[in-house]
Design a protein around this motif. Structure first.
Motif, mmCIF file in Angstrom:
data_model
loop_
_atom_site.group_PDB
_atom_site.id
_atom_site.type_symbol
_atom_site.label_atom_id
_atom_site.label_comp_id
_atom_site.label_asym_id
_atom_site.label_seq_id
_atom_site.Cartn_x
_atom_site.Cartn_y
_atom_site.Cartn_z
ATOM 1 N N ASP A 113 -6.647 3.615 0.476
ATOM 2 C CA ASP A 113 -6.007 2.513 -0.237
ATOM 3 C C ASP A 113 -6.717 1.197 0.095
ATOM 4 O O ASP A 113 -7.059 0.411 -0.801
ATOM 5 C CB ASP A 113 -4.522 2.457 0.191
ATOM 6 N N THR A 125 -7.505 2.041 10.649
ATOM 7 C CA THR A 125 -7.498 2.473 9.243
ATOM 8 C C THR A 125 -7.824 1.346 8.254
ATOM 9 O O THR A 125 -8.293 1.623 7.153
ATOM 10 C CB THR A 125 -6.110 3.030 8.857
ATOM 11 N N THR A 126 -7.558 0.094 8.659
ATOM 12 C CA THR A 126 -7.700 -1.009 7.700
ATOM 13 C C THR A 126 -9.017 -1.761 7.844
ATOM 14 O O THR A 126 -9.176 -2.851 7.283
ATOM 15 C CB THR A 126 -6.530 -2.001 7.873
ATOM 16 N N CYS A 186 0.862 -1.192 0.000
ATOM 17 C CA CYS A 186 0.000 0.000 0.000
ATOM 18 C C CYS A 186 0.891 1.233 0.000
ATOM 19 O O CYS A 186 2.119 1.135 0.201
ATOM 20 C CB CYS A 186 -0.890 -0.005 1.241
ATOM 21 N N THR A 187 0.288 2.395 -0.177
ATOM 22 C CA THR A 187 1.094 3.621 -0.281
ATOM 23 C C THR A 187 1.872 3.893 1.011
ATOM 24 O O THR A 187 3.016 4.339 0.962
ATOM 25 C CB THR A 187 0.195 4.835 -0.583
ATOM 26 N N GLY A 188 1.259 3.587 2.159
ATOM 27 C CA GLY A 188 1.917 3.874 3.444
ATOM 28 C C GLY A 188 3.121 2.990 3.680
ATOM 29 O O GLY A 188 4.175 3.455 4.139
ATOM 30 N N PHE A 212 -2.375 8.356 6.546
ATOM 31 C CA PHE A 212 -3.738 7.974 6.978
ATOM 32 C C PHE A 212 -3.772 7.671 8.483
ATOM 33 O O PHE A 212 -4.759 7.952 9.159
ATOM 34 C CB PHE A 212 -4.237 6.754 6.187
ATOM 35 N N VAL A 213 -2.683 7.084 8.980
ATOM 36 C CA VAL A 213 -2.605 6.816 10.424
ATOM 37 C C VAL A 213 -2.464 8.153 11.167
ATOM 38 O O VAL A 213 -3.113 8.386 12.194
ATOM 39 C CB VAL A 213 -1.418 5.878 10.743
HETATM 40 S S1 SF4 Z 1 -3.274 3.268 6.597
HETATM 41 FE FE1 SF4 Z 1 -3.553 2.369 4.563
HETATM 42 S S2 SF4 Z 1 -1.924 3.228 3.286
HETATM 43 FE FE2 SF4 Z 1 -1.400 3.594 5.434
HETATM 44 S S3 SF4 Z 1 -0.103 1.878 6.050
HETATM 45 FE FE3 SF4 Z 1 -2.186 1.346 6.637
HETATM 46 S S4 SF4 Z 1 -2.994 0.228 4.888
HETATM 47 FE FE4 SF4 Z 1 -1.181 1.293 4.187
#
Ligand code: SF4
Length: 283
Positions: free
Chosen positions: A195, A161-162, A12-14, A96-97
């Motif tokens: 994402d 977030t997930t 993922c992007t993070g 995002f976190v």
């Molecule tokens: S919040 Fe989303 S983009 Fe960020 S690390 Fe977690 S899964 Fe990846």
């Protein structure tokens, strides 16, 4: 038999961003430590170790003058602990976190008790709650609220977030049912990562056209397990960590085999899965 990948799988992007930061710093500085493993994928960790990226599990273990914070983030107490030792922080917390952490801090500052819909033992969830000064709890069951000795009136609700958006929505409805008889004030914030949301939607679409779906991800990975749950509602779905786990007997005679992946699965692991599947189809 056709093999079809979901779009935009792999890191993922993070996680991609955290690995890029780690690689750059390790190369520039001849090595660097991370607080906790950036991913649980052994192949990736070995490559990072080869360029001098090592893992420490606590602030006390840091030997160098700088440390990388991984995508899960940490709470303000940990940041203070690192800074009080004069160690520089290279922050690879996923944006995002970070957004969820900022929301938790604001809720706390505005007098709300913070409820994080998620796994209480997950490092990301712990980091989010820490920004609310741990004035809250993490749970996946709204009923937990009724067991509190002094149920708070002002409730701020966030999600790991997930998580799966539909489950977060159900959780919120349960909280509303609980809160409506208690003069409560609720503040609900959508902190689900874009994402993951897209990956879940793409995986469900792929499952609809597949005889079998492989979710390539860690057996302990929360976001991979969510993908398995979503795809299993539609078609046969298997979680695999590596290509070696695939058995010939699992494969359908015809139709589509779909491949999707968790957020911390690298492209190489997915390529290995495709190669092994192709080797079976050539038999
Ligand atoms: S919040 Fe989303 S983009 Fe960020 S690390 Fe977690 S899964 Fe990846």
């Amino acid at each position: 038999m056709e093999i079809k990948r979901a779009p935009d799988i792999g890191f993922c992007t993070g996680v991609r961003r955290a690995i890029d930061i780690l690689e750059r710093v390790a190369r520039e500085q001849g090595g660097v430590e991370t607080l906790g493993a950036v991913v649980h994928n052994q192949q990736v960790l070995r490559k990072l170790a080869d360029i001098g990226a090592s893992i420490v599990n606590s602030v006390d273990e840091i030997k160098g003058s700088r440390v990388v914070i991984r995508s899960h983030g940490v709470g303000p107490q940990v940041i203070n602990q690192i800074q009080s030792r004069g160690i520089d922080i290279i922050d690879a917390t996923c944006p995002f976190v970070k957004r969820a952490q900022v929301a938790a801090r604001r809720l706390h500052q505005s007098g709300f008790y913070t409820i994080v819909f998620g796994d209480a033992s997950h490092p990301e969830v712990k980091s989010i709650l820490a920004w609310a000064s741990d004035n809250g709890l993490a749970t996946q069951e709204a009923t937990v609220l009724s067991s509190l000795d002094n149920p708070p009136r002002r409730l701020g609700i966030l999600s790991q977030t997930t998580h799966v958006p539909a489950r977060y929505a159900r959780f919120i409805k349960d909280i509303i049912d609980y809160a409506l008889v208690k003069d409560s004030e609720l503040r609900i914030i959508d902190t689900i990562c874009h994402d993951i949301r897209r990956r879940q939607e793409d995986s469900v679409k792929l499952a609809r056209e597949s005889e079998l779906v492989f979710v390539v991800g860690g057996h302990a990975s929360a976001n991979s397990k969510h993908l398995v749950e979503l795809c299993s509602e539609i078609t046969t779905t298997r979680l695999i960590e590596t290509a070696r786990e695939i058995r010939r007997s699992w494969l359908p005679e015809k139709g589509i085999i779909g491949i999707t992946s968790g957020a911390s699965t690298g492209e190489e692991t997915i390529d290995d899965v495709v190669t092994r599947l192709k080797s079976f189809t050539r038999d």
